[in-house]
Design an enzyme around this catalytic site. Structure first.
Site, short mmCIF file in Angstrom:
data_model
loop_
_atom_site.label_atom_id
_atom_site.label_comp_id
_atom_site.label_asym_id
_atom_site.label_seq_id
_atom_site.Cartn_x
_atom_site.Cartn_y
_atom_site.Cartn_z
N ARG A 69 -3.08 6.94 1.13
CA ARG A 69 -3.51 8.15 1.83
C ARG A 69 -2.52 8.75 2.80
NH1 ARG A 69 -8.85 5.14 3.52
NH2 ARG A 69 -7.27 3.53 3.32
N ARG A 96 -6.39 12.50 -5.10
CA ARG A 96 -7.67 11.90 -4.70
C ARG A 96 -8.74 12.95 -4.37
NH1 ARG A 96 -11.11 9.83 -3.16
NH2 ARG A 96 -11.18 8.19 -1.63
N ARG A 135 0.82 -1.23 0.00
CA ARG A 135 0.00 0.00 0.00
C ARG A 135 0.85 1.27 0.00
NH1 ARG A 135 -5.63 -0.57 1.90
NH2 ARG A 135 -6.24 -2.53 0.97
N TYR A 172 -14.96 -11.72 -0.24
CA TYR A 172 -15.64 -10.44 -0.53
C TYR A 172 -16.84 -10.65 -1.44
CZ TYR A 172 -11.71 -7.87 1.50
OH TYR A 172 -10.77 -7.38 2.36
N ASP A 229 -6.88 -2.17 -7.25
CA ASP A 229 -7.36 -2.86 -6.06
C ASP A 229 -7.65 -4.30 -6.44
OD1 ASP A 229 -8.40 -2.12 -3.14
OD2 ASP A 229 -9.71 -3.66 -3.97
O1 CP3 Z 1 0.13 0.71 -3.11
C1 CP3 Z 1 -0.35 -0.42 -3.28
O2 CP3 Z 1 -0.09 -1.39 -2.53
C2 CP3 Z 1 -1.21 -0.66 -4.52
C3 CP3 Z 1 -2.61 -0.48 -4.38
C4 CP3 Z 1 -3.50 -1.45 -3.61
C5 CP3 Z 1 -4.75 -1.03 -3.06
N1 CP3 Z 1 -5.38 -2.13 -2.57
C6 CP3 Z 1 -5.26 0.35 -3.07
C7 CP3 Z 1 -6.37 0.75 -2.18
C8 CP3 Z 1 -3.39 -2.83 -3.38
C9 CP3 Z 1 -2.25 -3.77 -3.74
C10 CP3 Z 1 -4.59 -3.24 -2.73
C11 CP3 Z 1 -4.87 -4.65 -2.37
C12 CP3 Z 1 -6.04 -4.97 -1.54
N2 CP3 Z 1 -7.29 -4.38 -1.53
C13 CP3 Z 1 -6.09 -6.06 -0.65
C14 CP3 Z 1 -4.96 -7.03 -0.41
C15 CP3 Z 1 -3.96 -6.53 0.55
C16 CP3 Z 1 -4.47 -6.45 1.97
O3 CP3 Z 1 -4.63 -5.33 2.44
O4 CP3 Z 1 -4.68 -7.51 2.58
C17 CP3 Z 1 -7.36 -6.08 -0.08
C18 CP3 Z 1 -7.87 -7.08 0.96
C19 CP3 Z 1 -8.11 -5.01 -0.65
C20 CP3 Z 1 -9.55 -4.68 -0.40
C21 CP3 Z 1 -9.74 -3.27 0.05
N3 CP3 Z 1 -9.57 -2.15 -0.76
C22 CP3 Z 1 -10.15 -2.80 1.32
C23 CP3 Z 1 -10.46 -3.70 2.51
C24 CP3 Z 1 -10.21 -1.40 1.25
C25 CP3 Z 1 -10.67 -0.47 2.33
C26 CP3 Z 1 -9.67 -0.28 3.39
C27 CP3 Z 1 -8.93 1.02 3.15
O5 CP3 Z 1 -7.68 1.01 3.17
O6 CP3 Z 1 -9.61 2.03 2.98
C28 CP3 Z 1 -9.81 -1.00 -0.05
C29 CP3 Z 1 -9.71 0.36 -0.60
C30 CP3 Z 1 -8.35 0.79 -1.09
N4 CP3 Z 1 -7.53 0.04 -1.89
C31 CP3 Z 1 -7.71 2.04 -0.86
C32 CP3 Z 1 -6.48 2.03 -1.53
C33 CP3 Z 1 -5.46 3.12 -1.62
C34 CP3 Z 1 -8.32 3.19 -0.06
C35 CP3 Z 1 -9.25 3.97 -0.95
C36 CP3 Z 1 -9.02 5.46 -0.94
O7 CP3 Z 1 -7.96 5.97 -1.35
O8 CP3 Z 1 -9.94 6.15 -0.52
#
Ligand code: CP3
Length: 342
Positions: free
Chosen positions: A29, A38, A25, A149, A74
């Site tokens: 943010r 964003r 990640r 999911y 994502d």
């Molecule tokens: O920088 C990176 O790693 C690349 C981008 C990336 C995102 N999600 C961006 C994201 C990657 C590789 C993921 C993978 C992801 N997404 C996983 C596997 C890794 C892990 O965390 O176990 C999972 C389970 C998800 C599902 C997911 N997406 C959730 C549970 C959430 C909400 C939680 C949160 O952080 O808000 C997301 C949203 C998400 N994916 C965001 C980002 C940057 C936040 C959205 C935003 O910017 O408002």
């Protein structure tokens, strides 16, 4: 000197000039420059806009000089291409989760260039802009994690609906898992074709299963993914989150790197999966909230634990928290590079 990315040498267990580091990640943010992008677009639009997705993918590399970039997208994004409508609020949300055999039958196979062209274009743009000594990691969710999911519709700590579904409707659950496996195989293959140097599979929720259930339900679908990408010959990273129980099931998995969370020392995890794999991880994301001295001590402990392994890629044990101070990340990246320079 060859410009082969150090990250790829570590994946291949070749000699390295330093231990490579990147952060799960890393585009997100906690970075003001990410929040600035964003501010004007929602998350889904961002993942579907190749210019912007490429920009935020490169932001952490510019600021910190990590050894690898990971595509900004994502794990839920490609499900849209199969006919599952995913929204982000900001966590993923599905209005009509998959709960019947009919819904599983109706899911479309994924044709990446038609169904998720923006993702494939983002890979091309990032690879074109990234320095030759940095690697680009493409990724997908593991079938079981996506299953959690898809059946539940939103994040949960235990995913009871998804786990009960495996016992209520075994055949339907297995069919869904295999369909997800085939789709992610095609998805990752297309990312490699477009320029991704390595591919990562996120099994974020594998720790919910006993080894027997993992072997019976999750693994055959992982095999589908691996069969599809094997001809691409790019290194594969498998993130086995909460892996204590199911790491032994992954012993014969033909992947190059196993990524583990912070709960288990890398050296212990390496014994469970077999010593021939590079290990990735596994500093607690919370350690970035310690003093600079505390952070150095904890990072050094990870390096010490990894010393005897044939390959190590430094990372956090899970995604970086949005509240993290970017300066702590800068200190961590520099520390790992300096301490391991040879
Ligand atoms: O920088 C990176 O790693 C690349 C981008 C990336 C995102 N999600 C961006 C994201 C990657 C590789 C993921 C993978 C992801 N997404 C996983 C596997 C890794 C892990 O965390 O176990 C999972 C389970 C998800 C599902 C997911 N997406 C959730 C549970 C959430 C909400 C939680 C949160 O952080 O808000 C997301 C949203 C998400 N994916 C965001 C980002 C940057 C936040 C959205 C935003 O910017 O408002």
């Amino acid at each position: 000197m060859s410009s082969k990315p150090v990250f790829l040498s570590a994946c291949a267990q070749e000699p390295v000039s330093h231990t490579p580091i990147w952060i799960m990640r890393q585009a997100g943010r906690y970075l003001p420059e990410y929040r600035a992008v964003r501010k004007d677009v929602d998350f889904l639009t961002l993942t579907k806009s190749p210019d912007l997705a490429a920009e935020v993918t490169l932001q952490p590399i510019r600021r910190f000089g990590m050894d690898a970039a990971i595509l900004f997208s994502d794990i839920m994004t490609p499900l849209g291409g199969m006919g599952i409508d995913v929204q982000f609020k900001p966590a993923p949300y599905i209005d009509e989760p998959i709960q019947s055999a009919k819904q599983v039958e109706e899911l479309r196979a994924l044709t990446p260039l038609e169904d998720v062209p923006y993702t494939i274009e983002s890979v091309r743009l990032v690879r074109a802009d990234l320095a030759a000594d940095k690697a680009l990691i493409g990724f997908a969710g593991a079938p079981f994690t996506l299953f959690c999911y898809a059946v539940t519709g939103k994040p949960d700590q235990n995913f009871p609906t998804a786990r009960a579904f495996m016992y209520e409707e075994p055949a339907t659950a297995k069919a869904l898992l295999l369909k997800l496996g085939d789709a992610m195989g095609a998805y990752l293959s297309a990312q490699a074709e477009a320029g991704a140097d390595a591919l990562m599979i996120f099994e974020s929720w594998g720790g919910l299963l006993s080894p027997d259930l993992y072997r019976e339900y999750a693994l055959p679908a992982v095999d589908r993914v691996l069969e599809a990408i094997r001809p691409r010959k790019v290194p594969l990273i498998f993130f086995a989150n909460q892996g204590a129980a199911y790491l032994p099931v992954l012993r014969d998995l033909p992947v190059d790197v196993i990524a583990v969370d912070w709960r288990q020392p890398l050296s212990v995890a390496a014994e469970l999966v077999g010593a021939n794999k590079t290990m990735q991880g596994n500093l607690d994301p919370a350690a970035l909230f310690g003093s600079p001295e505390e952070l150095r001590l904890r990072a050094q402990a990870v390096l010490d634990d990894a010393r005897g392994l044939p390959g190590h890629v430094f990372n956090l044990g899970h995604g970086i928290w949005p509240q993290t101070d970017p300066d702590a990340v800068a200190r961590l990246v520099d520390f790992v590079h300096e301490q391991t320079a040879r």
